[in-house]
Design a protein around this motif. Structure first.
Motif, PDB file in Angstrom:
ATOM      1  N   THR A 168       0.724  -1.233  -0.058  1.00  0.00           N
ATOM      2  CA  THR A 168       0.042   0.116  -0.114  1.00  0.00           C
ATOM      3  C   THR A 168       0.838   1.226   0.064  1.00  0.00           C
ATOM      4  OG1 THR A 168      -0.045   0.098   2.504  1.00  0.00           O
ATOM      5  CG2 THR A 168      -1.585  -1.209   1.587  1.00  0.00           C
ATOM      6  N   LYS A 169       0.182   2.567  -0.218  1.00  0.00           N
ATOM      7  CA  LYS A 169       0.876   3.686  -0.108  1.00  0.00           C
ATOM      8  C   LYS A 169       1.762   3.928   1.021  1.00  0.00           C
ATOM      9  CE  LYS A 169      -2.478   6.151  -2.966  1.00  0.00           C
ATOM     10  NZ  LYS A 169      -3.372   7.366  -2.921  1.00  0.00           N
ATOM     11  N   GLU A 170       1.116   3.444   2.405  1.00  0.00           N
ATOM     12  CA  GLU A 170       1.610   3.580   3.570  1.00  0.00           C
ATOM     13  C   GLU A 170       2.835   2.732   3.724  1.00  0.00           C
ATOM     14  OE1 GLU A 170      -1.529   3.262   2.930  1.00  0.00           O
ATOM     15  OE2 GLU A 170      -2.072   5.291   3.284  1.00  0.00           O
ATOM     16  N   ASP A 171       3.152   1.662   2.955  1.00  0.00           N
ATOM     17  CA  ASP A 171       4.195   0.770   2.957  1.00  0.00           C
ATOM     18  C   ASP A 171       5.561   1.412   2.245  1.00  0.00           C
ATOM     19  OD1 ASP A 171       2.781  -1.107   4.467  1.00  0.00           O
ATOM     20  OD2 ASP A 171       2.021  -1.957   2.574  1.00  0.00           O
ATOM     21  N   VAL A 172       5.329   2.407   1.484  1.00  0.00           N
ATOM     22  CA  VAL A 172       6.382   2.886   0.640  1.00  0.00           C
ATOM     23  C   VAL A 172       7.138   4.016   1.544  1.00  0.00           C
ATOM     24  CG1 VAL A 172       7.086   4.411  -1.319  1.00  0.00           C
ATOM     25  CG2 VAL A 172       5.101   2.877  -1.313  1.00  0.00           C
ATOM     26  N   VAL A 173       8.116   3.528   2.301  1.00  0.00           N
ATOM     27  CA  VAL A 173       8.870   4.377   3.297  1.00  0.00           C
ATOM     28  C   VAL A 173      10.210   4.202   3.018  1.00  0.00           C
ATOM     29  CG1 VAL A 173       9.648   4.826   5.662  1.00  0.00           C
ATOM     30  CG2 VAL A 173       7.321   3.996   5.026  1.00  0.00           C
ATOM     31  N   TYR A 174      11.076   5.084   2.379  1.00  0.00           N
ATOM     32  CA  TYR A 174      12.415   5.194   2.101  1.00  0.00           C
ATOM     33  C   TYR A 174      13.306   5.820   3.188  1.00  0.00           C
ATOM     34  CZ  TYR A 174      10.484   3.534  -2.311  1.00  0.00           C
ATOM     35  OH  TYR A 174       9.851   2.911  -3.139  1.00  0.00           O
ATOM     36  N   ASP A 175      14.459   5.424   3.195  1.00  0.00           N
ATOM     37  CA  ASP A 175      15.321   6.056   4.338  1.00  0.00           C
ATOM     38  C   ASP A 175      15.563   7.609   3.981  1.00  0.00           C
ATOM     39  OD1 ASP A 175      15.119   3.804   5.931  1.00  0.00           O
ATOM     40  OD2 ASP A 175      17.065   2.646   5.228  1.00  0.00           O
ATOM     41  N   GLU A 176      16.009   8.321   5.112  1.00  0.00           N
ATOM     42  CA  GLU A 176      16.602   9.553   4.959  1.00  0.00           C
ATOM     43  C   GLU A 176      17.687   9.559   4.645  1.00  0.00           C
ATOM     44  OE1 GLU A 176      15.806  13.601   5.137  1.00  0.00           O
ATOM     45  OE2 GLU A 176      14.450  12.170   6.230  1.00  0.00           O
ATOM     46  N   ALA A 177      18.487  10.298   3.548  1.00  0.00           N
ATOM     47  CA  ALA A 177      19.715  10.140   3.310  1.00  0.00           C
ATOM     48  C   ALA A 177      20.672  11.280   3.624  1.00  0.00           C
ATOM     49  CB  ALA A 177      20.038  10.239   1.722  1.00  0.00           C
ATOM     50  N   ASN A 178      22.042  11.185   4.241  1.00  0.00           N
ATOM     51  CA  ASN A 178      22.682  12.332   4.716  1.00  0.00           C
ATOM     52  C   ASN A 178      23.065  12.952   3.652  1.00  0.00           C
ATOM     53  OD1 ASN A 178      25.065  13.570   5.400  1.00  0.00           O
ATOM     54  ND2 ASN A 178      24.937  12.503   7.296  1.00  0.00           N
ATOM     55  N   PRO A 179      23.019  14.472   3.735  1.00  0.00           N
ATOM     56  CA  PRO A 179      23.259  15.103   2.122  1.00  0.00           C
ATOM     57  C   PRO A 179      24.807  14.991   1.578  1.00  0.00           C
ATOM     58  CG  PRO A 179      23.010  16.658   4.208  1.00  0.00           C
ATOM     59  CD  PRO A 179      22.447  15.274   4.654  1.00  0.00           C
ATOM     60  N   ASP A 180      25.769  14.684   2.646  1.00  0.00           N
ATOM     61  CA  ASP A 180      27.077  14.562   2.289  1.00  0.00           C
ATOM     62  C   ASP A 180      27.560  13.121   1.808  1.00  0.00           C
ATOM     63  OD1 ASP A 180      27.753  17.632   2.042  1.00  0.00           O
ATOM     64  OD2 ASP A 180      27.535  17.427   4.395  1.00  0.00           O
ATOM     65  N   ASP A 181      26.466  12.183   1.837  1.00  0.00           N
ATOM     66  CA  ASP A 181      27.073  10.946   1.813  1.00  0.00           C
ATOM     67  C   ASP A 181      27.157  10.563   0.559  1.00  0.00           C
ATOM     68  OD1 ASP A 181      27.240  10.302   4.365  1.00  0.00           O
ATOM     69  OD2 ASP A 181      25.334   9.049   4.622  1.00  0.00           O
ATOM     70  N   LEU A 182      27.734   9.568  -0.163  1.00  0.00           N
ATOM     71  CA  LEU A 182      27.851   8.957  -1.551  1.00  0.00           C
ATOM     72  C   LEU A 182      26.851   8.623  -2.098  1.00  0.00           C
ATOM     73  CD1 LEU A 182      29.658   8.561  -4.066  1.00  0.00           C
ATOM     74  CD2 LEU A 182      30.292   6.471  -2.942  1.00  0.00           C
ATOM     75  N   ALA A 183      26.014   9.013  -3.231  1.00  0.00           N
ATOM     76  CA  ALA A 183      24.887   8.445  -3.681  1.00  0.00           C
ATOM     77  C   ALA A 183      25.079   7.857  -4.949  1.00  0.00           C
ATOM     78  CB  ALA A 183      23.963   9.728  -4.196  1.00  0.00           C
ATOM     79  N   ILE A 184      25.865   8.311  -5.885  1.00  0.00           N
ATOM     80  CA  ILE A 184      26.060   7.736  -7.104  1.00  0.00           C
ATOM     81  C   ILE A 184      27.524   7.599  -7.355  1.00  0.00           C
ATOM     82  CG2 ILE A 184      25.636   7.916  -9.814  1.00  0.00           C
ATOM     83  CD1 ILE A 184      22.954   9.155  -9.128  1.00  0.00           C
ATOM     84  N   ILE A 185      27.772   6.623  -8.263  1.00  0.00           N
ATOM     85  CA  ILE A 185      29.341   6.797  -8.740  1.00  0.00           C
ATOM     86  C   ILE A 185      29.007   6.738 -10.389  1.00  0.00           C
ATOM     87  CG2 ILE A 185      31.754   5.810  -9.215  1.00  0.00           C
ATOM     88  CD1 ILE A 185      31.550   4.586  -6.574  1.00  0.00           C
ATOM     89  N   ASN A 186      29.242   7.701 -11.198  1.00  0.00           N
ATOM     90  CA  ASN A 186      29.375   7.750 -12.392  1.00  0.00           C
ATOM     91  C   ASN A 186      30.668   7.976 -13.273  1.00  0.00           C
ATOM     92  OD1 ASN A 186      28.339   9.449 -15.219  1.00  0.00           O
ATOM     93  ND2 ASN A 186      26.761   8.068 -14.597  1.00  0.00           N
TER      94      ASN A 186
END
Length: 557
Positions: A168-186
């Motif tokens: 359900t919609k309520e099950d969609v919970v994603y973690d808060e991310a620290n702004p300075d943490d690594l997100a993507i390596i391109n």
């Protein structure tokens, strides 16, 4: 340009949109049978998260993704990103040996890959991989991690156990991310000698998303867009999909080779609200369709001798082009490479709704932009929100210097390369782009060329090959060109326009003579130190990057 909002976790931004647009369509393959509503996206992400948990995948672990544009490519990326692992998008054009190298270099634990690419790879060359997943089916191809393989095999049962009544919609919970943490390596290059893994933080991803949400207010959850650029490139990833999903937009992926005819057909069908192009697309439209019309005898005479005919002609061309691109877009954004000056001037003259932006992978990618009505000829806009730009020159308004920037978009550094990271920043913390330019009193940035491409004249003059190439490329007999410094003189490498030669009935010798005459005319407008002294005709087109710009390093001497 005004600054935007305070930092928000990109995963939380996606979470809010997924819940709000639950029943709307999210991503589809254009002309295909793959289509997902936002609720379907959430279901697949949830199942992948379960498999990641069973595999022991931790936040910060690397997961490579390599494939052509496909709705499932984005599902794979979103699953990794919202889990808190680090996606490593790899361009599908990379050779097998380079993909092996980058997967090992990034220490990726899992690989999402399309079937064609997988057929060229050797699992023995990638010892760190614990599992390989087919992008088109999301089935396991290889599992060295028993728990991961077992989890994927029984995902329906695991989903029923975790979500007994269905997600359900309520099950969609994603973690808060620290702004300075690594997100993507391109990675900006595939080979071991040139590999540069650009480390982008969550702050950079948020800032680019926030830019899109602030600037493109005409997009809403009734809008459609068409993704043409490679998903694995930051320009396409951020501005053809990622921020649109935060608005509830329906994104269609062009899975076929993006030829002009295929693109125009898709534009007419989808009627996208926002369009991204590399310059080559617009230049081809101008050269193949508009320029021949302008050079017709009767048209040329009417433009010269009949008052107001020019205005009528430009208006007619503008209406036809807008209709050809779907007729519903607010703006076309051109970026990724230098734009031909003559073509830009013509499109500005007819008030076509386009703008030229500037960015780099290292900034995730946006650096500068302005709305098309505020754009200036030859400029690449002003500093994007959350960004500052300066030019390292004693007179930055008149004398080109290196373009430098700082702000939320700027990357963390190059993965496993502290030396290159240190060289990329000034002592006071500004990122050195390696591009040359000037900036006017109003903050408009004018790109003059890559400092690495700049040719030093015999008396120390700076010669920007892109400027000469733009002049040569305006010749109807030329499809594309590359200017290089060759033992102290300027050489033009030219790939001829075969369609033009065939139409005119020109053999190879006649075509060369016409190109030589055209270059002689170009030289008459150039100072002696930058004149083209020699010509080399190529029988094949240049090797190109995914942005369709020429791989210059292959042709330097």
């Amino acid at each position: 340009m005004p600054q935007c909002h305070k930092y928000q976790s990109p995963s939380k931004m996606l979470q809010a949109s997924f819940r709000e647009n639950w029943d709307r369509y999210a991503i589809s393959n254009y002309g295909g049978d793959v289509s997902y509503r936002y609720r379907d996206v959430c279901r697949v992400i949830a199942s992948m998260h379960l498999a990641f948990e069973k595999a022991g995948l931790k936040k910060g672990d690397k997961v490579a993704i390599c494939g052509k544009n496909h709705a499932n490519w984005m599902l794979s990326f979103l699953s990794v990103f919202t889990y808190g692992a680090v996606p490593v998008p790899l361009l599908h054009e990379f050779k097998a040996v380079n993909i092996h190298h980058l997967i090992n270099h990034s220490e990726s634990r899992l690989l999402f890959v399309d079937e064609q690419i997988w057929g060229t790879l050797d699992i023995k060359e990638m010892p760190s991989l614990e599992g390989v997943v087919c992008i088109s089916t999301l089935d396991i191809l290889v599992s060295r991690n028993q728990a991961f393989g077992e989890a994927v095999a029984c995902l329906p049962a695991l989903m029923d156990e975790r979500y007994p009544g269905g997600i359900t919609k309520e099950d969609v919970v994603y973690d808060e991310a620290n702004p300075d943490d690594l997100a993507i390596i391109n990675y900006t290059s595939g080979t071991s000698g040139f590999s540069k893994g650009v480390m982008l933080s969550y702050r950079s991803i948020w800032s680019n998303m926030d830019f899109g949400l602030c600037i493109y207010t005409g997009l809403d959850n009734n809008s459609k867009t068409l993704a043409i650029l490679p998903c694995a490139h930051m320009y396409g990833l951020m501005f053809e999909t990622f921020f649109q999903l935060c608005r509830g937009v329906h994104v269609h992926y062009l899975t076929r080779l993006p030829s002009p005819n295929v693109i125009l057909k898709a534009m007419g069908d989808i009627k996208p609200r926002l369009i991204l192009f590399v310059p080559l697309v617009i230049e081809k439209v101008y050269k193949s369709t508009i320029q021949p019309q302008l050079q017709r005898g009767i048209i040329a005479k009417l433009r010269k001798y009949v008052p107001f005919f020019e205005c009528f002609l430009l208006g007619s061309i503008r209406r036809k082009l807008i209709s050809a691109f779907g007729g519903d877009f607010t703006e076309i954004i051109i970026g990724g490479a230098a734009f031909n000056k003559e073509v830009e001037a013509f499109f500005r003259k007819m008030r076509f709704p386009f703008t030229v932006g500037y960015g780099m992978t290292e900034c995730g990618p946006i650096i500068s932009y302005c709305y098309w009505k505020d754009a200036r000829l030859g400029a690449s806009g002003t500093a994007a929100p959350n960004m500052e730009i300066r030019v390292d020159s004693d007179d930055p308004v008149h004398i080109p210097g290196e373009i430098q920037c700082r702000g939320a978009n700027v990357f963390l550094g190059y993965y496993k390369n502290e030396e290159m990271t240190a060289q990329s920043f000034t002592s006071d913390g500004w990122f050195r782009t390696g591009d040359m330019g000037v900036i006017d009193e109003d903050g408009y940035l004018y790109i003059k060329g890559r400092s690495k491409c700049m040719i030093l004249g015999s008396s120390g003059q700076n010669i920007y090959p892109e400027e000469l190439e733009a002049m040569v490329n305006n010749l109807p007999s030329v499809a594309d060109s590359l200017i290089i410094g060759n033992s102290g003189e300027i050489t033009a490498l030219v790939f001829p326009n075969s369609a033009y030669a065939e139409k005119r009935g020109l053999d190879a010798d006649s075509l060369r003579k016409e190109i030589e005459a055209g270059i002689a005319a170009v030289n008459r407008d150039l100072p002696n130190y930058s004149q083209i002294k020699s010509l080399e005709i190529r029988s094949e087109d240049f090797e190109r990057t995914p942005k369709k710009s020429i791989k210059r390093y292959l042709y330097q001497r």
